[in-house]
Design a protein around this motif. Structure first.
Motif, mmCIF file in Angstrom:
data_model
loop_
_atom_site.group_PDB
_atom_site.id
_atom_site.type_symbol
_atom_site.label_atom_id
_atom_site.label_comp_id
_atom_site.label_asym_id
_atom_site.label_seq_id
_atom_site.Cartn_x
_atom_site.Cartn_y
_atom_site.Cartn_z
ATOM 1 N N THR A 39 0.808 -1.227 0.000
ATOM 2 C CA THR A 39 0.000 0.000 0.000
ATOM 3 C C THR A 39 0.839 1.275 0.000
ATOM 4 O O THR A 39 0.314 2.359 -0.194
ATOM 5 N N PHE A 40 2.153 1.145 0.243
ATOM 6 C CA PHE A 40 2.997 2.335 0.337
ATOM 7 C C PHE A 40 4.447 1.962 0.066
ATOM 8 O O PHE A 40 4.910 0.918 0.522
ATOM 9 N N GLU A 60 5.237 -0.756 2.813
ATOM 10 C CA GLU A 60 4.193 -1.117 3.763
ATOM 11 C C GLU A 60 3.137 -1.936 3.050
ATOM 12 O O GLU A 60 2.746 -1.632 1.920
ATOM 13 N N SER A 61 2.679 -2.980 3.739
ATOM 14 C CA SER A 61 1.512 -3.724 3.279
ATOM 15 C C SER A 61 0.366 -3.318 4.191
ATOM 16 O O SER A 61 0.555 -2.501 5.106
ATOM 17 N N VAL A 62 -0.811 -3.868 3.952
ATOM 18 C CA VAL A 62 -1.934 -3.549 4.822
ATOM 19 C C VAL A 62 -1.571 -3.857 6.273
ATOM 20 O O VAL A 62 -1.888 -3.088 7.180
ATOM 21 N N ARG B 293 -0.442 7.731 2.322
ATOM 22 C CA ARG B 293 -0.701 6.293 2.413
ATOM 23 C C ARG B 293 0.062 5.641 3.565
ATOM 24 O O ARG B 293 -0.258 4.541 3.976
ATOM 25 N N ARG B 294 1.123 6.324 4.030
ATOM 26 C CA ARG B 294 1.920 5.725 5.105
ATOM 27 C C ARG B 294 1.065 5.623 6.362
ATOM 28 O O ARG B 294 0.442 6.592 6.794
ATOM 29 N N SER B 295 1.054 4.438 6.977
ATOM 30 C CA SER B 295 0.055 4.171 8.010
ATOM 31 C C SER B 295 0.608 4.239 9.420
ATOM 32 O O SER B 295 1.677 3.687 9.696
ATOM 33 N N ARG B 297 0.765 2.818 13.082
ATOM 34 C CA ARG B 297 0.633 1.425 13.521
ATOM 35 C C ARG B 297 0.468 1.402 15.029
ATOM 36 O O ARG B 297 0.878 2.328 15.730
ATOM 37 N N SER B 316 -4.065 1.761 9.974
ATOM 38 C CA SER B 316 -3.937 0.992 8.736
ATOM 39 C C SER B 316 -4.136 1.896 7.538
ATOM 40 O O SER B 316 -4.688 2.991 7.656
ATOM 41 N N PHE B 317 -3.722 1.405 6.395
ATOM 42 C CA PHE B 317 -4.143 1.978 5.136
ATOM 43 C C PHE B 317 -5.627 1.656 4.978
ATOM 44 O O PHE B 317 -6.057 0.539 5.245
#
Lengths: 129, 367
Positions: A39-40, A60-62, B293-295, B297, B316-317
């Protein structure tokens, strides 16, 4: 699992294609599959200096964030702007359209620290066992 | 928790089916559960646009019978059971004396003196032990082991379920439950879910689980979905995940769930909550969004300027909103919508803005 010949690989699942002193690199099919939906992607800045096996990008993944390590030392001369905008390319085309950066290598002898396709395939199959 | 402690994971009756579907399985709450089949993003979008079936057999179910036990259970949950009509479901909490959340639960009034309590997997054994202190043992039964659970969720869920029953499923409105003949068997069905979409939760005897799973998936509108997208779907709705956003160290007031507390009746933990109301809370659960988009956590720090003012509990995304979202506890002053904060961890620094929940506003849950 795709492991193209002619590329060099790291234990952290990066690949690198070496042409003269220029190296195009990315992460492997095994890595994108293990991470799941990407995702990123954060790429290093053009002109920045990277060291072999030192962190230089992030994916990054979900579910999680992971560091990506430079397969060779040198200067980042080109980055894949398309990948930064479309991280899902990593799941679709890890060895082609989803290349990360081009590095101008400072020491191509560092290739000795990498695996060829056969060695990397054996290494990954060892991880699964 | 016994399974966790012994290192052995429990499996639902569908575990072999998931393996044949090449699902990715991982431990969750002491169970080996499917995280994804096709992929989290694809399953997320399918649930928002069509219909998914989730094996959530890890959830626990208790049956509580008799009028005496109903009165006693009323003291142990924040839901007012005296006001709970037959056929209704209500979300609420089991609290300890300090007002800390032991679990978030849904109470089902199946009949006047027949209640079902649906609880989280990791807390089920502790919940049962806690409740046995208050309830008559003979009329309290943990039926988790023989009860399978499939969630059918998505805008097509009603049509999908209608094809499996002769009863008009429109008669079941949001947060109602009933015993319905589905695929020729009488099962408990509720119009509830954890995705924000129109949907149903089906309580199925473990031995019939594979028959239901297979029959539901015969409908071309239905695909299997795992706990990975269940998490992104619930987070987009701002629903809390027990053990992450709420736990024993947090109270419903801090989490902003006053609407699930009936302060007009007595319940365990009420005195502590009243004291907390008098003194004022020191932190509050806030939702926040980032344009990127950077999530954020779980465990990232939340900062106002250089001052650490809280911690991310979920992040999360968001597949539906195509940006990062999260929740975390902050000081009440910083929990106001529009407050700018940053989420930090090491070199990561994500600018976020506190915003109302649900993050995703187009859910069909009540449609």
């Amino acid at each position: 699992m795709e492991v193209p010949h002619g590329l060099w690989y790291t234990k952290e699942h990066e690949w690198v294609k070496i042409e003269g002193n220029r190296a195009t690199c990315g992460i492997t099919d095994y890595a994108q599959h293990a991470l799941g939906d990407i995702t990123f992607v954060e790429l290093p800045k053009p002109g920045s200096v990277c060291g072999q096996f030192k962190q230089f990008a992030v994916v990054e993944s979900v579910k999680a964030a992971s560091d990506v390590y430079a397969p060779l030392s040198g200067k980042v001369v080109k980055i894949n702007e398309v990948l930064a905008r479309q991280p899902e390319l990593l799941n679709q085309s890890p060895f082609d359209r989803a290349w990360f950066v081009v590095i101008e290598c400072s020491d191509t002898a560092e290739k000795e620290n990498l695996m060829d396709a056969a060695a990397y395939r054996a290494y990954v199959e060892g991880l699964a066992a | 928790m016994d399974a966790l402690h012994s290192g052995e994971l429990q499996k639902t009756a569908l575990c072999g089916v998931h393996e044949r579907l090449r699902a990715r399985l991982a431990p969750f709450g002491g169970w080996l559960m499917p995280i994804q089949y096709e992929g989290i993003l694809a399953e997320h979008h399918w649930t928002r646009t069509a219909c998914s079936v989730f094996d959530v057999g890890h959830m626990g179910e208790f049956r509580i019978r008799g009028s005496e036990n109903r009165r006693r259970l009323d003291q142990a949950v924040t839901v007012n059971l005296e006001k709970l009509a037959v056929g209704a479901c209500r979300y609420g909490f089991l609290l300890n004396e300090q007002g800390g959340i032991l679990d978030d639960v849904i109470v089902y009034a199946l009949a006047a003196d027949d209640l079902m309590l649906v609880v989280n997997a990791a807390t089920a054994l502790d919940d049962a032990a806690h409740l046995r202190n208050y309830l008559t043992a003979a009329d309290f039964e943990d039926v988790s082991a023989r009860t399978g659970k499939l969630d059918v969720q998505g805008p097509a869920a009603r049509d999908v379920l209608q094809h499996c029953t002769s009863v008009d499923v429109r008669s079941l409105s949001y947060y109602q439950c009933a015993m319905l003949p589905v695929l020729g068997k009488n099962i408990i069905v509720s119009r509830t879910g954890y995705t924000g979409e129109q949907g149903y939760e089906l309580y199925i005897p473990a031995e019939d689980l594979e028959f239901f799973w297979t029959a539901l998936l015969r409908d071309a509108r239905v695909k299997p979905a795992g706990l990975g997208c269940r998490d992104t779907l619930r987070l987009e709705m701002g629903y809390p995940l027990y053990g992450q956003d709420i736990d024993r160290s947090t109270t419903p007031l801090e989490a902003g769930f006053e609407r699930f507390l009936d302060m007009s009746k007595e319940f365990i933990g009420k005195k502590a909550l009243q004291a907390q109301l008098r003194q004022g809370i020191s932190r509050r659960l806030a939702g926040f969004v980032s344009p990127g988009r950077r999530s954020p956590r779980h465990h990232y720090g939340l900062y106002a300027g250089d001052e650490k003012i809280g911690t991310v509990t979920s992040g999360s995304f968001s597949p539906s909103l195509v940006c990062a979202i999260g929740m975390g506890y902050v000081r009440p002053a910083e929990s106001q919508n529009g407050t700018r904060l940053s989420c930090r961890e090491g070199a990561v620094d994500i600018e976020v803005t506190v915003c109302p929940r649900p993050f995703y506003q187009r859910g069909t849950a009540r449609a």
